[in-house]
Design an enzyme around this catalytic site. Sequence first.
Site, PDB file in Angstrom:
ATOM      1  N   HIS A 193     -69.720   5.773  27.891  1.00  0.00           N
ATOM      2  CA  HIS A 193     -69.593   7.227  27.987  1.00  0.00           C
ATOM      3  C   HIS A 193     -69.572   7.565  29.471  1.00  0.00           C
ATOM      4  O   HIS A 193     -70.238   6.890  30.259  1.00  0.00           O
ATOM      5  CB  HIS A 193     -70.802   7.943  27.406  1.00  0.00           C
ATOM      6  CG  HIS A 193     -71.050   7.695  25.958  1.00  0.00           C
ATOM      7  ND1 HIS A 193     -71.779   6.638  25.493  1.00  0.00           N
ATOM      8  CD2 HIS A 193     -70.669   8.396  24.872  1.00  0.00           C
ATOM      9  CE1 HIS A 193     -71.844   6.686  24.190  1.00  0.00           C
ATOM     10  NE2 HIS A 193     -71.175   7.736  23.774  1.00  0.00           N
TER      11      HIS A 193
ATOM     12  N   ASP B  47     -72.936   7.268  30.897  1.00  0.00           N
ATOM     13  CA  ASP B  47     -73.574   5.936  30.947  1.00  0.00           C
ATOM     14  C   ASP B  47     -73.336   5.352  32.341  1.00  0.00           C
ATOM     15  O   ASP B  47     -74.120   4.561  32.842  1.00  0.00           O
ATOM     16  CB  ASP B  47     -72.951   4.959  29.946  1.00  0.00           C
ATOM     17  CG  ASP B  47     -73.130   5.379  28.508  1.00  0.00           C
ATOM     18  OD1 ASP B  47     -74.040   6.176  28.229  1.00  0.00           O
ATOM     19  OD2 ASP B  47     -72.335   4.905  27.662  1.00  0.00           O
TER      20      ASP B  47
ATOM     21  N   MET C 292     -62.221   0.572  26.196  1.00  0.00           N
ATOM     22  CA  MET C 292     -62.446   1.896  25.585  1.00  0.00           C
ATOM     23  C   MET C 292     -63.413   2.712  26.436  1.00  0.00           C
ATOM     24  O   MET C 292     -64.309   2.157  27.064  1.00  0.00           O
ATOM     25  CB  MET C 292     -63.013   1.691  24.167  1.00  0.00           C
ATOM     26  CG  MET C 292     -63.377   2.947  23.402  1.00  0.00           C
ATOM     27  SD  MET C 292     -65.047   3.561  23.698  1.00  0.00           S
ATOM     28  CE  MET C 292     -65.902   2.855  22.279  1.00  0.00           C
TER      29      MET C 292
ATOM     30  N   GLU D  91     -64.216   9.166  15.513  1.00  0.00           N
ATOM     31  CA  GLU D  91     -65.315   8.463  14.826  1.00  0.00           C
ATOM     32  C   GLU D  91     -66.125   9.446  13.999  1.00  0.00           C
ATOM     33  O   GLU D  91     -66.705  10.393  14.534  1.00  0.00           O
ATOM     34  CB  GLU D  91     -66.202   7.776  15.871  1.00  0.00           C
ATOM     35  CG  GLU D  91     -67.411   7.090  15.269  1.00  0.00           C
ATOM     36  CD  GLU D  91     -68.238   6.349  16.317  1.00  0.00           C
ATOM     37  OE1 GLU D  91     -67.754   6.160  17.452  1.00  0.00           O
ATOM     38  OE2 GLU D  91     -69.363   5.970  15.988  1.00  0.00           O
TER      39      GLU D  91
ATOM     40  N   LYS E 104     -69.177  10.615  11.262  1.00  0.00           N
ATOM     41  CA  LYS E 104     -70.559  10.336  10.861  1.00  0.00           C
ATOM     42  C   LYS E 104     -71.006  11.523  10.014  1.00  0.00           C
ATOM     43  O   LYS E 104     -70.710  12.673  10.366  1.00  0.00           O
ATOM     44  CB  LYS E 104     -71.432  10.190  12.103  1.00  0.00           C
ATOM     45  CG  LYS E 104     -72.845   9.728  11.830  1.00  0.00           C
ATOM     46  CD  LYS E 104     -73.611   9.503  13.137  1.00  0.00           C
ATOM     47  CE  LYS E 104     -75.012   9.047  12.855  1.00  0.00           C
ATOM     48  NZ  LYS E 104     -75.798   8.863  14.102  1.00  0.00           N
TER      49      LYS E 104
ATOM     50  N   GLU F 261     -67.176   3.338  11.808  1.00  0.00           N
ATOM     51  CA  GLU F 261     -68.401   2.580  12.100  1.00  0.00           C
ATOM     52  C   GLU F 261     -69.109   2.219  10.799  1.00  0.00           C
ATOM     53  O   GLU F 261     -69.322   3.095   9.949  1.00  0.00           O
ATOM     54  CB  GLU F 261     -69.338   3.390  12.999  1.00  0.00           C
ATOM     55  CG  GLU F 261     -70.698   2.701  13.154  1.00  0.00           C
ATOM     56  CD  GLU F 261     -71.617   3.313  14.183  1.00  0.00           C
ATOM     57  OE1 GLU F 261     -71.121   3.719  15.257  1.00  0.00           O
ATOM     58  OE2 GLU F 261     -72.834   3.369  13.909  1.00  0.00           O
TER      59      GLU F 261
ATOM     60  N   HIS G 180     -72.127   4.396   9.776  1.00  0.00           N
ATOM     61  CA  HIS G 180     -71.853   5.787   9.441  1.00  0.00           C
ATOM     62  C   HIS G 180     -71.284   5.927   8.031  1.00  0.00           C
ATOM     63  O   HIS G 180     -71.631   6.869   7.317  1.00  0.00           O
ATOM     64  CB  HIS G 180     -70.899   6.394  10.469  1.00  0.00           C
ATOM     65  CG  HIS G 180     -71.470   6.394  11.855  1.00  0.00           C
ATOM     66  ND1 HIS G 180     -70.789   6.861  12.941  1.00  0.00           N
ATOM     67  CD2 HIS G 180     -72.675   5.977  12.333  1.00  0.00           C
ATOM     68  CE1 HIS G 180     -71.545   6.745  14.031  1.00  0.00           C
ATOM     69  NE2 HIS G 180     -72.687   6.197  13.677  1.00  0.00           N
TER      70      HIS G 180
ATOM     71  N   ASP H 125     -66.219   0.164  15.152  1.00  0.00           N
ATOM     72  CA  ASP H 125     -67.608   0.009  15.585  1.00  0.00           C
ATOM     73  C   ASP H 125     -68.347  -0.835  14.547  1.00  0.00           C
ATOM     74  O   ASP H 125     -68.616  -0.384  13.429  1.00  0.00           O
ATOM     75  CB  ASP H 125     -68.291   1.376  15.727  1.00  0.00           C
ATOM     76  CG  ASP H 125     -68.019   2.030  17.076  1.00  0.00           C
ATOM     77  OD1 ASP H 125     -67.278   1.433  17.895  1.00  0.00           O
ATOM     78  OD2 ASP H 125     -68.547   3.127  17.314  1.00  0.00           O
TER      79      ASP H 125
ATOM     80  N   ASP I  89     -79.307   6.414  10.902  1.00  0.00           N
ATOM     81  CA  ASP I  89     -78.350   5.538  11.594  1.00  0.00           C
ATOM     82  C   ASP I  89     -79.102   4.404  12.291  1.00  0.00           C
ATOM     83  O   ASP I  89     -79.687   4.603  13.352  1.00  0.00           O
ATOM     84  CB  ASP I  89     -77.602   6.385  12.634  1.00  0.00           C
ATOM     85  CG  ASP I  89     -76.462   5.647  13.297  1.00  0.00           C
ATOM     86  OD1 ASP I  89     -75.983   4.652  12.724  1.00  0.00           O
ATOM     87  OD2 ASP I  89     -76.041   6.078  14.382  1.00  0.00           O
TER      88      ASP I  89
ATOM     89  N   ASP J 190     -77.950   1.257  13.307  1.00  0.00           N
ATOM     90  CA  ASP J 190     -77.245   0.519  14.365  1.00  0.00           C
ATOM     91  C   ASP J 190     -77.793  -0.901  14.550  1.00  0.00           C
ATOM     92  O   ASP J 190     -78.081  -1.346  15.670  1.00  0.00           O
ATOM     93  CB  ASP J 190     -77.317   1.281  15.705  1.00  0.00           C
ATOM     94  CG  ASP J 190     -76.475   2.553  15.697  1.00  0.00           C
ATOM     95  OD1 ASP J 190     -75.538   2.654  14.878  1.00  0.00           O
ATOM     96  OD2 ASP J 190     -76.753   3.441  16.514  1.00  0.00           O
TER      97      ASP J 190
ATOM     98  N   ASP K  11     -71.275  -1.627  18.135  1.00  0.00           N
ATOM     99  CA  ASP K  11     -72.001  -0.399  18.466  1.00  0.00           C
ATOM    100  C   ASP K  11     -73.365  -0.485  17.795  1.00  0.00           C
ATOM    101  O   ASP K  11     -73.592   0.105  16.737  1.00  0.00           O
ATOM    102  CB  ASP K  11     -71.228   0.830  17.997  1.00  0.00           C
ATOM    103  CG  ASP K  11     -71.891   2.107  18.483  1.00  0.00           C
ATOM    104  OD1 ASP K  11     -72.832   2.009  19.298  1.00  0.00           O
ATOM    105  OD2 ASP K  11     -71.497   3.190  18.038  1.00  0.00           O
TER     106      ASP K  11
END
Length: 388
Positions: free
Chosen positions: A55, A58, A89, A182, A184, A218, A221, A246, A256, A258, A288
């Site tokens: 991101h 980030d 990406m 994406e 969710k 994902e 999700h 993802d 979630d 992950d 992810d």
Amino acid sequence: MSDYEPKPEHKFTFGLWTVGNVGRDPFGDPVRPRLSPVELVHLLAEVGAYGVNFHDNDLVPIDATPAKRDRIVADFKKALDETGLVVPMATTNLFGDPAFKDGAFTANDPKVRAYALHKTINAIDLGVELGAGVYVFWGGREGVETDAAKDPVEAIRRSRDAMNFLCEYVMDRGYNLRFALEAKPNEPRGDIYNATTGHMLAFIETLDHPEMVGVNPEVAHEHMAGLNFVHGVAQAWEAGKLFHIDLNDQAFGRYDQDLRFGSVNLKSAFFLVKLLEDVGYDGSRHFDAHAYRTEDYEGVKDFARGCMRTYLALKDKAEQWNADSEIQAILAEVNADDGSTASFTGAYSPDKAEALKAAKFDRVALGARGLPYERLDQLTIELLLGVR
Ligand code: GLT
Ligand code: MN
Ligand code: MN
């Protein structure tokens, strides 16, 4: 048997936010020190990843001066050069800042919507500068806790206006960039618009430039929504819309999580890998996910290596499944076609419709036929268990 060592051609990628996750949750503070983007690139190189995604924030803090931004980007590029990692990406953080508490592109306040576009076009520039060819949109705040707050029809229109604007921006700049949406169903909002990959696929067809836009499904999700992830991915692939993926894992009915790829629903992970490999998906395999909160950075490396190793082991199992004569014989048997329906199936014609109306079917025999799916599934299970 392969050695299950990750190689560049496997296209295994991780977000800075995945291996950089410090283990904070709603109930507890960070358990790991924050590593810099440069340190994370070196960590990913050490475990054998191919690429790193991020991101905007980030990499570059939201309040960085232009000079600081340039310094950070230069250091990051140097780390990429030193390690050979690539950036396939990039994406925008449109959820962390309090400004986005009511959404970004769908916020009721037009100033917030404009700020979201402003932030995104800058982040697109940053992603393209670092080589990204796919740009992900995860609208974590694009929802509501109460439908009293926002008109859901208007919310979809606002989402469309934003995507149309951003597609035009990319074309105007001549960027070689595709968008991947994406979905969710909820979290962090009570409900999020365009809740599943299926919703996203329908939404994309309403855009001005649908060819530029695909999906980034994902695992976690779709499982939160109680759906079969493999089917969602297959539909996206068949529609030519699987631009990114993802990978992680998730117990059904939970928040979630992950979790490490393949760590919960192994059979589903197997059929997912088999699908991606069988169809020849050639995009990133992006994990992810993040390490358990119990781990230090050695554990984070175990987590990252585990994601890739499990993928490769399942890829090996998929090849074994495809080559298994007993499995293939069952598939041939259940799909057998004696040609007797050829005169009235396939592309429509009025003659075929007449022939079909006149045809005689032995309905009872059709219903009485046994289909050996128990055997087929047990063979799959035994193959996965390594006893076959
Ligand atoms: C966030 C979310 C992920 C998204 C990331 C991209 S951010 O971690 O949970 O599923 O893919 O915005
Ligand atoms: Mn994701
Ligand atoms: Mn997730």
